[in-house]
Design a protein around this motif. Structure first.
Motif, mmCIF file in Angstrom:
data_model
loop_
_atom_site.group_PDB
_atom_site.id
_atom_site.type_symbol
_atom_site.label_atom_id
_atom_site.label_comp_id
_atom_site.label_asym_id
_atom_site.label_seq_id
_atom_site.Cartn_x
_atom_site.Cartn_y
_atom_site.Cartn_z
ATOM 1 N N ARG A 40 40.305 38.671 44.300
ATOM 2 C CA ARG A 40 40.892 37.354 44.479
ATOM 3 C C ARG A 40 41.954 37.488 45.561
ATOM 4 N N TYR B 71 38.307 41.845 35.095
ATOM 5 C CA TYR B 71 39.043 41.543 36.306
ATOM 6 C C TYR B 71 40.486 41.979 36.164
ATOM 7 N N TRP C 265 44.107 42.487 38.846
ATOM 8 C CA TRP C 265 44.562 42.409 40.226
ATOM 9 C C TRP C 265 46.050 42.563 40.309
ATOM 10 N N GLU C 266 46.472 43.187 41.359
ATOM 11 C CA GLU C 266 47.901 43.444 41.525
ATOM 12 C C GLU C 266 48.381 42.702 42.754
ATOM 13 N N GLU D 204 43.829 34.927 47.258
ATOM 14 C CA GLU D 204 45.019 34.075 47.301
ATOM 15 C C GLU D 204 45.023 33.240 46.039
ATOM 16 N N VAL D 205 46.194 32.781 45.683
ATOM 17 C CA VAL D 205 46.330 32.016 44.436
ATOM 18 C C VAL D 205 45.326 30.873 44.377
ATOM 19 N N SER D 206 45.146 30.199 45.506
ATOM 20 C CA SER D 206 44.295 29.017 45.492
ATOM 21 C C SER D 206 42.815 29.326 45.706
ATOM 22 N N GLU D 207 42.509 30.615 45.934
ATOM 23 C CA GLU D 207 41.125 30.961 46.218
ATOM 24 C C GLU D 207 40.354 31.271 44.929
ATOM 25 N N ASP D 208 39.069 31.195 45.020
ATOM 26 C CA ASP D 208 38.253 31.597 43.887
ATOM 27 C C ASP D 208 38.110 33.120 43.859
ATOM 28 N N TYR D 209 37.546 33.599 42.777
ATOM 29 C CA TYR D 209 37.234 35.019 42.738
ATOM 30 C C TYR D 209 36.128 35.320 43.740
ATOM 31 N N ASP E 105 47.111 40.273 36.352
ATOM 32 C CA ASP E 105 46.007 39.599 35.711
ATOM 33 C C ASP E 105 44.949 40.615 35.343
ATOM 34 N N ARG E 106 44.535 40.555 34.129
ATOM 35 C CA ARG E 106 43.602 41.569 33.679
ATOM 36 C C ARG E 106 42.905 40.993 32.476
#
Ligand SMILES: [Zn+2]
Lengths: 200, 173
Positions: free
Chosen positions: B159, B96, B98-99, B161-166, B107-108
């Motif tokens: 992903r 995973y 994401w930018e 949003e910060v609060s969302e799951d993958y 995050d990687r």
């Protein structure tokens, strides 16, 4: 001697100027930023993960990511927003990794018991002054109570109230609207008031 | 003024001067008054007990050493590539990355779970393999011990949003 003069000058620079100085090859600028934020950041991450040793690792990871990507940072945000955002993501990932591994931590268990109307089972000492909690106990209860908040309330509350960010900055770090930040913090405080009945 | 709107104002900023209507409500309503007192206590408690940890003295030098050791990412920045693996054993690997909108990769990581193997790493490289439908993931399992996984690239993880799951989405090539 010359080095200490340079260090003095660097110390007085703002965050964004330090990032720029670092990009121009000034290593001292990086040190100053680490010194400026290391304690704040480790407390922030620990407030989310409740694992101090792991928080040190994640704090270091956050600094490394920030500086490895410094050339891509355009000063659109404040440096602290950028740093907190990366730290927040690392901390959330840490929580999810634990979930994936099926490890249960204290606050996860707390959450399980608090699906409906949450409240930490704390003894009501309001009417027994001889059992008044000392400051250390109060701080521990507070930590447990904050830890038992669900992720979205906890993040907003810790950023704004514990780390002292503004509403606007909290909103940028979490990438949610100002109104949502305010309502999450409102809800967090109301939940904490319930959880800390007898402590406050 | 309703209790609800009074409490909203109280949680927003206890230090600002309340307007007349809030003050008047607090004079009248003992519930909101008690809540106000608790919120003041809470604020005091948070301020007096936060920031209790201090990083160890070697933290700074360790961080500086690590930065000096690690060169900027060698790997091409890819947006949310995920691979789901079926090797000889039952193996699942998820990559995973994401930018955010500024293009900063935040995050990687790689998570591998198999029958006798489970580890995570953020030190890995993805390279094409001889067959187009497979990629090779070169990953450092433990320092000095490299593992090469040949995985089909079949899914993408997003992903939002910060609060969302993958979110996992199919990106069959
Ligand atoms: Zn009222």
């Amino acid at each position: 001697m010359q080095n200490s003069v340079v260090a003095q000058q660097v110390l007085s620079l703002g965050d964004n100027a330090l990032v720029a100085a670092y990009l121009e090859g000034n290593e001292v600028a990086f040190e100053v930023l680490v010194q400026r934020y290391q304690n704040k950041l480790v407390n922030y991450i620990n407030g989310i993960t409740h694992d101090y040793d792991r928080s040190l690792d994640l704090c270091q990871d956050a600094f490394i990511r920030v500086f490895k990507n410094a050339h891509r940072y355009q000063g659109k945000y404040q440096f602290s927003t950028w740093l907190y955002r990366i730290a927040t993501n690392l901390a959330i990932d840490e929580l999810r990794r634990r979930e994936r591994k099926g490890r249960f931590f204290f606050y996860n268990v707390m959450d399980l018991f608090q699906s409906g109307e949450p409240s930490v089972p704390l003894p009501d000492c309001r009417h027994c002054p001889e059992k008044k909690l000392d400051q250390k106990e109060k701080a521990d209860r507070l930590e447990v109570a904050i830890g038992s908040l669900s992720e979205k309330y906890k993040l907003a509350f810790v950023l704004k109230e514990v780390q002292g960010l503004s509403y606007a900055e909290t909103s940028r770090v979490l990438n949610i609207s100002l109104g949502t930040v305010k309502s999450r913090i409102h809800r967090a405080k109301m939940l904490l008031r319930e959880k800390l009945a007898g402590v406050l | 003024m309703s209790c609800e709107s009074v409490l909203k104002k109280l949680t927003e900023d206890l230090l600002s001067r309340f307007d007349e209507s809030v003050a008047a409500h607090l004079d009248e309503c003992s519930d909101c008054r008690s809540c106000c007192e608790d919120l003041v206590e809470l604020k005091y408690l948070v301020q007096s007990s936060s920031g209790k940890h201090r990083v160890p003295s070697e933290f700074e030098s360790e961080t500086l050493n690590r930065l000096a050791r690690e060169k900027p990412s060698r790997f091409p920045s890819f947006r949310l590539v995920a691979v789901c693996a079926t090797l000889l054993m039952v193996t699942v690997g998820i990559v995973y990355s994401w930018e955010d909108e500024t293009g900063i990769e935040e995050d990687r990581g790689l998570f591998i779970a198999a029958q006798d193997l489970q580890f995570e790493s953020d030190r890995f490289e993805i390279r094409p393999s001889a067959e187009a439908e497979f990629v090779e993931v070169v990953v450092e399992e433990t320092p000095g011990n490299t593992l090469i996984l040949r995985l089909p690239s079949v899914i993408e993880i997003r992903r939002t949003e910060v609060s969302e799951d993958y979110h996992i989405a199919d990106v069959s090539h």
